[in-house]
Design an enzyme around this catalytic site. Structure first.
Site, PDB file in Angstrom:
ATOM      1  N   HIS A   1      36.279  45.196  33.091  1.00 19.62           N
ATOM      2  CA  HIS A   1      38.007  45.677  33.762  1.00 19.62           C
ATOM      3  C   HIS A   1      38.407  46.334  32.658  1.00 19.62           C
ATOM      4  CE1 HIS A   1      38.511  41.869  36.304  1.00 19.62           C
ATOM      5  NE2 HIS A   1      38.225  41.269  35.429  1.00 19.62           N
ATOM      6  N   ARG A   2      37.224  47.455  32.458  1.00 15.27           N
ATOM      7  CA  ARG A   2      37.515  48.161  31.491  1.00 15.27           C
ATOM      8  C   ARG A   2      38.590  47.774  29.615  1.00 15.27           C
ATOM      9  NH1 ARG A   2      35.238  52.630  32.436  1.00 15.27           N
ATOM     10  NH2 ARG A   2      36.349  53.659  31.351  1.00 15.27           N
ATOM     11  N   LEU A   3      38.094  46.542  29.668  1.00 15.11           N
ATOM     12  CA  LEU A   3      39.085  46.230  28.756  1.00 15.11           C
ATOM     13  C   LEU A   3      38.084  46.329  27.442  1.00 15.11           C
ATOM     14  CD1 LEU A   3      40.218  43.182  30.321  1.00 15.11           C
ATOM     15  CD2 LEU A   3      41.668  45.269  29.387  1.00 15.11           C
TER      16      LEU A   3
END
Length: 193
Positions: free
Chosen positions: A170-172
């Protein structure tokens, strides 16, 4: 988890060597000319230690001209299969003649001859013209060692910043930044993804 960016780089590079199908030592080298126009190209890492990251090239190339005009560069290693990248920023300087001689001697003979035949980054009339120059270099050094050309050497990037980026769902993403505070000391922090 290590607090030494060079040890962490060594570990990540070893994992890339085990998994990347081609050139795990490939790195993007970003330079800028005297007025700040950027340029980037891929080169191969040929050495790494606490002093920095080493690559070799023709010193009459565009990249060498830009390095002479602006002595700060950036490197980027991107290991797609590992979902990782490492960014390096810092000043750049020449390797010693002894280092350049030793590395040049380790290269394949055709690569050595290519260094003599190429006017890197300059216009080329045809592929045949380059092949003729290669054959002329081959004849010139037939039966003997191929010495390092006077216009061919290496550079060492002395890192001031090294960032380790790890992909997360999740692009974390995870970003660890090491900043040099002295010849042997680093501070470490995290960056927002």
């Amino acid at each position: 988890m290590t607090d030494d960016p060079h040890a962490l780089f060594d570990a990540w590079l070893a994992e890339a060597v085990a998994s990347e199908p081609n050139d795990p030592n490939a790195m993007a080298l970003a330079t800028a000319d005297a007025v700040g126009r950027p340029s980037v190209r891929m080169v191969l890492l040929k050495g790494h230690d606490a002093r920095g990251f080493v690559f070799y090239t023709n010193q009459e190339s565009r990249k060498a001209g830009e390095i002479a005009a602006n002595g700060h560069v950036a490197l980027l290693f991107h290991w797609k299969s590992q979902r990782r990248q490492v960014r390096v920023e810092g000043p750049i300087g020449p390797v010693t003649d002894a280092e350049a001689d030793a590395y040049f001697a380790s290269r394949a003979r055709d690569s050595q001859l290519g260094a003599w035949a190429s006017d890197q980054s300059r216009p080329l009339a045809s592929r045949e013209a380059f092949e003729e120059r290669f054959e002329a270099a081959k004849a010139r050094f037939e039966g003997g060692e191929v010495p390092r050309p006077p216009h061919w050497s290496g550079y060492r990037v002395a890192p001031e910043r090294i960032e380790f980026w790890q992909d997360r769902a999740h692009r974390l993403h995870e970003r660890r930044l090491f900043t040099r505070t002295s010849d042997t000391a680093w501070t470490e922090g995290l960056l927002f993804p």
